[in-house]
Write an enzyme that holds these catalytic residues in place. Structure first.
Site, mmCIF file in Angstrom:
data_model
loop_
_atom_site.group_PDB
_atom_site.id
_atom_site.type_symbol
_atom_site.label_atom_id
_atom_site.label_comp_id
_atom_site.label_asym_id
_atom_site.label_seq_id
_atom_site.Cartn_x
_atom_site.Cartn_y
_atom_site.Cartn_z
ATOM 1 N N SER A 1 0.836 -1.200 0.000
ATOM 2 C CA SER A 1 0.000 0.000 0.000
ATOM 3 C C SER A 1 0.878 1.261 0.000
ATOM 4 C CB SER A 1 -0.961 -0.036 1.195
ATOM 5 O OG SER A 1 -1.952 0.948 1.074
ATOM 6 N N ASP B 1 -9.921 -4.723 -4.441
ATOM 7 C CA ASP B 1 -9.384 -3.715 -3.524
ATOM 8 C C ASP B 1 -10.201 -2.440 -3.627
ATOM 9 O OD1 ASP B 1 -7.884 -1.884 -2.082
ATOM 10 O OD2 ASP B 1 -5.965 -2.516 -2.913
ATOM 11 N N HIS C 1 -7.811 -5.484 -0.354
ATOM 12 C CA HIS C 1 -6.642 -4.649 -0.074
ATOM 13 C C HIS C 1 -5.629 -5.354 0.823
ATOM 14 C CE1 HIS C 1 -4.343 -0.995 0.049
ATOM 15 N NE2 HIS C 1 -4.378 -0.945 1.363
#
Length: 250
Positions: A100, A196, A226
């Site tokens: 991320s 996601d 995610h």
């Protein structure tokens, strides 16, 4: 249990990290926004490192986990500088595994230290997220508070209570990647969840368009979200890192 070590920074802050001794390039876990080095993916790589003799480091960003720092002073540039400092401290080739926000930080570090980064494995990387994902989706009253007061309190069931600062958004503009070429000679392997909701998979297509240098592989995981922390997804991450280590050795 691996002991916590500390990397001193010039301003007196310290980065906390844990290290597994091993051979080959050092696999470095670069975590996400408000996550720490005790997360599921970081620990899965730690276990793989112990079992397979990898050199491995996981660390907490400035103002994350057990590293020091005032959260309100945290910026993308600071997290970038600290990642680069850790790379320099290790004095060995590294494979950056960024999740991320950590994917954005890893890309920035790879641009800054092309000679040291032997490869990247990115998990739902959130390059430019402050500008492209976070700011546009904030409620209007939050954006107004940030512009008026310089900060706003955010309450998030998953991330806890924290402040978003105008300085973080303004400073991040210095590190946006997707408006120009992204020059990284090392190979890059991206794992992206199709489901996601935090980082749309289409963002990775923009990264591929802008990327210059080494080969890029993009794997779209159709049922992935995610976190990408289900057992089969963790196995896929470990395998991606193992393959990157193998490629770096040739």
């Amino acid at each position: 249990m691996t002991d916590i070590q500390h990397l001193a920074r010039p301003d007196g802050e310290t980065l906390a990290y844990k290290q597994v001794e091993g051979d080959g390039p050092v696999v470095v876990w670069v975590g996400g926004f408000r996550s720490d080095m005790e997360g599921t993916k970081a620990l899965a790589l730690d276990e793989a490192a112990e079992e397979n003799g990898w050199a491995y480091v996981r660390y907490d960003h400035f103002a994350h986990g057990v590293s020091s720092g005032d959260w309100k002073k945290a910026t993308i540039g600071r997290w970038r500088e600290d990642c680069i400092a850790l790379i320099d401290h290790l004095k060995r080739p590294v494979i950056l595994v960024g999740s991320s926000m950590g994917g954005w930080v890893s890309l920035l570090a790879a641009v800054a230290r092309p000679e040291a980064v032997a490869g990247l494995v990115l998990v739902n990387p959130a390059q430019d997220f402050t500008e492209r994902l976070m700011w546009p989706t904030l409620p209007d009253h939050i954006r107004q508070a940030i512009m008026r007061d310089g900060e706003a309190l955010i309450t998030d069931p998953g991330l806890g209570d924290y402040h978003l600062t105008k300085n973080m958004f303004d400073e991040a503009k210095n590190w946006l990647l997707l408006d120009g070429p992204v020059a990284i000679p090392a190979p890059t392997h991206i794992l992206q969840g199709k489901l996601d909701e935090s980082v749309p998979w289409e963002m990775q297509l923009r990264l591929l368009e802008k990327h210059e240098g080494g080969d890029v592989r993009l794997d779209i995981i159709k049922d992935g979200d995610h976190r990408l922390s289900k057992p089969h997804e963790l196995a896929r991450l470990v395998d991606a890192v193992a393959q990157m280590r193998k490629a770096a050795a040739t």
